[in-house]
Design a protein around this motif. Sequence first.
Motif, PDB file in Angstrom:
ATOM      1  N   UNK A 115       0.835  -1.200   0.000  1.00 43.01           N
ATOM      2  CA  UNK A 115       0.000   0.000   0.000  1.00 43.01           C
ATOM      3  C   UNK A 115       0.872   1.253   0.000  1.00 43.01           C
ATOM      4  N   UNK A 116       1.919   1.218   0.785  1.00 42.43           N
ATOM      5  CA  UNK A 116       2.819   2.374   0.897  1.00 42.43           C
ATOM      6  C   UNK A 116       3.482   2.707  -0.439  1.00 42.43           C
ATOM      7  N   UNK A 117       3.760   1.683  -1.235  1.00 39.61           N
ATOM      8  CA  UNK A 117       4.399   1.917  -2.537  1.00 39.61           C
ATOM      9  C   UNK A 117       3.378   2.195  -3.639  1.00 39.61           C
ATOM     10  N   UNK A 118       2.084   2.225  -3.291  1.00 36.67           N
ATOM     11  CA  UNK A 118       1.060   2.597  -4.263  1.00 36.67           C
ATOM     12  C   UNK A 118       0.586   1.473  -5.158  1.00 36.67           C
ATOM     13  N   UNK A 119       0.858   0.230  -4.800  1.00 33.13           N
ATOM     14  CA  UNK A 119       0.400  -0.906  -5.602  1.00 33.13           C
ATOM     15  C   UNK A 119      -1.127  -0.947  -5.645  1.00 33.13           C
ATOM     16  N   UNK A 120      -1.771  -0.510  -4.579  1.00 30.43           N
ATOM     17  CA  UNK A 120      -3.228  -0.404  -4.525  1.00 30.43           C
ATOM     18  C   UNK A 120      -3.575   0.758  -3.597  1.00 30.43           C
ATOM     19  N   UNK A 121      -4.811   1.217  -3.682  1.00 31.45           N
ATOM     20  CA  UNK A 121      -5.291   2.279  -2.804  1.00 31.45           C
ATOM     21  C   UNK A 121      -5.851   1.648  -1.544  1.00 31.45           C
ATOM     22  N   UNK A 122      -5.258   1.968  -0.412  1.00 33.02           N
ATOM     23  CA  UNK A 122      -5.658   1.382   0.867  1.00 33.02           C
ATOM     24  C   UNK A 122      -6.459   2.388   1.678  1.00 33.02           C
ATOM     25  N   UNK A 123      -7.544   1.908   2.249  1.00 32.50           N
ATOM     26  CA  UNK A 123      -8.419   2.732   3.068  1.00 32.50           C
ATOM     27  C   UNK A 123      -8.608   2.079   4.426  1.00 32.50           C
ATOM     28  N   UNK A 124      -8.941   2.899   5.405  1.00 35.40           N
ATOM     29  CA  UNK A 124      -9.296   2.418   6.732  1.00 35.40           C
ATOM     30  C   UNK A 124     -10.434   3.313   7.219  1.00 35.40           C
ATOM     31  N   UNK A 125     -11.439   2.715   7.830  1.00 32.82           N
ATOM     32  CA  UNK A 125     -12.576   3.540   8.254  1.00 32.82           C
ATOM     33  C   UNK A 125     -12.167   4.441   9.415  1.00 32.82           C
ATOM     34  N   UNK A 126     -12.819   5.590   9.479  1.00 30.34           N
ATOM     35  CA  UNK A 126     -12.521   6.522  10.560  1.00 30.34           C
ATOM     36  C   UNK A 126     -12.880   5.925  11.917  1.00 30.34           C
ATOM     37  N   UNK A 127     -13.898   5.078  11.964  1.00 29.18           N
ATOM     38  CA  UNK A 127     -14.233   4.442  13.240  1.00 29.18           C
ATOM     39  C   UNK A 127     -13.145   3.453  13.653  1.00 29.18           C
ATOM     40  N   UNK A 128     -12.528   2.808  12.679  1.00 35.50           N
ATOM     41  CA  UNK A 128     -11.423   1.891  12.996  1.00 35.50           C
ATOM     42  C   UNK A 128     -10.240   2.660  13.583  1.00 35.50           C
ATOM     43  N   UNK A 129     -10.005   3.859  13.088  1.00 32.06           N
ATOM     44  CA  UNK A 129      -8.881   4.654  13.596  1.00 32.06           C
ATOM     45  C   UNK A 129      -9.077   4.959  15.083  1.00 32.06           C
ATOM     46  N   UNK A 130     -10.297   5.277  15.481  1.00 33.30           N
ATOM     47  CA  UNK A 130     -10.517   5.552  16.905  1.00 33.30           C
ATOM     48  C   UNK A 130     -10.349   4.282  17.731  1.00 33.30           C
ATOM     49  N   UNK A 131     -10.805   3.150  17.196  1.00 32.83           N
ATOM     50  CA  UNK A 131     -10.621   1.868  17.901  1.00 32.83           C
ATOM     51  C   UNK A 131      -9.136   1.521  18.018  1.00 32.83           C
ATOM     52  N   UNK A 132      -8.411   1.739  16.938  1.00 36.44           N
ATOM     53  CA  UNK A 132      -6.971   1.449  16.922  1.00 36.44           C
ATOM     54  C   UNK A 132      -6.250   2.311  17.955  1.00 36.44           C
ATOM     55  N   UNK A 133      -6.603   3.588  17.994  1.00 39.17           N
ATOM     56  CA  UNK A 133      -5.976   4.471  18.984  1.00 39.17           C
ATOM     57  C   UNK A 133      -6.248   3.964  20.396  1.00 39.17           C
ATOM     58  N   UNK A 134      -7.487   3.632  20.677  1.00 36.49           N
ATOM     59  CA  UNK A 134      -7.861   3.186  22.015  1.00 36.49           C
ATOM     60  C   UNK A 134      -7.076   1.930  22.416  1.00 36.49           C
ATOM     61  N   UNK A 135      -7.046   0.954  21.535  1.00 34.74           N
ATOM     62  CA  UNK A 135      -6.361  -0.313  21.832  1.00 34.74           C
ATOM     63  C   UNK A 135      -4.846  -0.115  21.911  1.00 34.74           C
ATOM     64  N   UNK A 136      -4.290   0.600  20.933  1.00 39.15           N
ATOM     65  CA  UNK A 136      -2.838   0.809  20.902  1.00 39.15           C
ATOM     66  C   UNK A 136      -2.359   1.637  22.086  1.00 39.15           C
ATOM     67  N   UNK A 137      -3.174   2.597  22.524  1.00 36.60           N
ATOM     68  CA  UNK A 137      -2.749   3.438  23.645  1.00 36.60           C
ATOM     69  C   UNK A 137      -2.623   2.643  24.939  1.00 36.60           C
ATOM     70  N   UNK A 138      -3.371   1.541  25.041  1.00 34.36           N
ATOM     71  CA  UNK A 138      -3.271   0.689  26.232  1.00 34.36           C
ATOM     72  C   UNK A 138      -1.907   0.002  26.303  1.00 34.36           C
ATOM     73  N   UNK A 139      -1.337  -0.326  25.141  1.00 32.99           N
ATOM     74  CA  UNK A 139      -0.036  -0.997  25.094  1.00 32.99           C
ATOM     75  C   UNK A 139       1.131  -0.032  24.945  1.00 32.99           C
ATOM     76  N   UNK A 140       0.930   0.993  24.136  1.00 29.11           N
ATOM     77  CA  UNK A 140       2.034   1.878  23.773  1.00 29.11           C
ATOM     78  C   UNK A 140       2.044   3.202  24.527  1.00 29.11           C
ATOM     79  N   UNK A 141       0.920   3.535  25.138  1.00 31.12           N
ATOM     80  CA  UNK A 141       0.761   4.862  25.728  1.00 31.12           C
ATOM     81  C   UNK A 141       0.096   5.779  24.715  1.00 31.12           C
ATOM     82  N   UNK A 142      -0.581   6.801  25.203  1.00 35.50           N
ATOM     83  CA  UNK A 142      -1.361   7.683  24.324  1.00 35.50           C
ATOM     84  C   UNK A 142      -0.509   8.435  23.321  1.00 35.50           C
ATOM     85  N   UNK A 143       0.600   8.978  23.783  1.00 28.87           N
ATOM     86  CA  UNK A 143       1.439   9.790  22.891  1.00 28.87           C
ATOM     87  C   UNK A 143       2.025   8.947  21.768  1.00 28.87           C
ATOM     88  N   UNK A 144       2.554   7.777  22.082  1.00 29.61           N
ATOM     89  CA  UNK A 144       3.158   6.905  21.065  1.00 29.61           C
ATOM     90  C   UNK A 144       2.086   6.394  20.103  1.00 29.61           C
TER      91      UNK A 144
END
Length: 147
Positions: free
Chosen positions: A31-60
Motif C-alpha cells: 500500500x505504501x508503494x502505491x500498488x493499490x489504494x488502501x483505506x481504513x474507516x474513521x471508526x477503525x482509527x478511533x478503535x486502533x488508537x484506544x487499543x494501541x494506547x493501552x499498550x504503547x501509551x497515548x502519545x506513542x
Amino acid sequence: MKVLIDTNVALNILLNQPNFYSGSKKVFDLAETGVFDAFISTSAITDIYYIASKSLGKKVARENIKQHLVPVFKPASVTDSHIYQALDLDWNDFEDSVQYVVGESFSADYIVTRNTTDYRFSTMRSKLRCEIPVVSPEEFLKIITFT
C-alpha cells in the motif's frame, strides 16, 4: 484497486504482533508503494488508537497513527447512513458490519481482515451475499501477486 484494511490488520502492524505481523506488514508495504489504494474507516482509527494506547501509551499511539497509519491508509468516513445500514444488517459483530458498509460506499475491491470467518458467518446469518471479497492478509498477498 481499492482495499479496506480492517482494524485488526492495522493493529498487527502498530503493535508488532509476532504471529500476525509479517503478512500484515507486507500488505502495508505494498500500500505504501502505491500498488493499490488502501483505506481504513474513521471508526477503525478511533478503535486502533484506544487499543494501541493501552499498550504503547497515548502519545506513542497517536504519533504512530499520525506518522505511519493515515499517510498510507486513507481515512474513509463513517456517516450516519453507514451506521443505519450496518444496524439493519443485524450481524453478530457490529464493527464488522460498519466496515463492510463503509467498503461498499467507496466500491472496495477487497476487505483485508484477520477475522474472515466472522464476515462469512454474518453474511450467511443475514442472507446477504458478500459482494466484497473478504480475505486475510496472506490471501490478499496471493491475489495481488497474480494481478
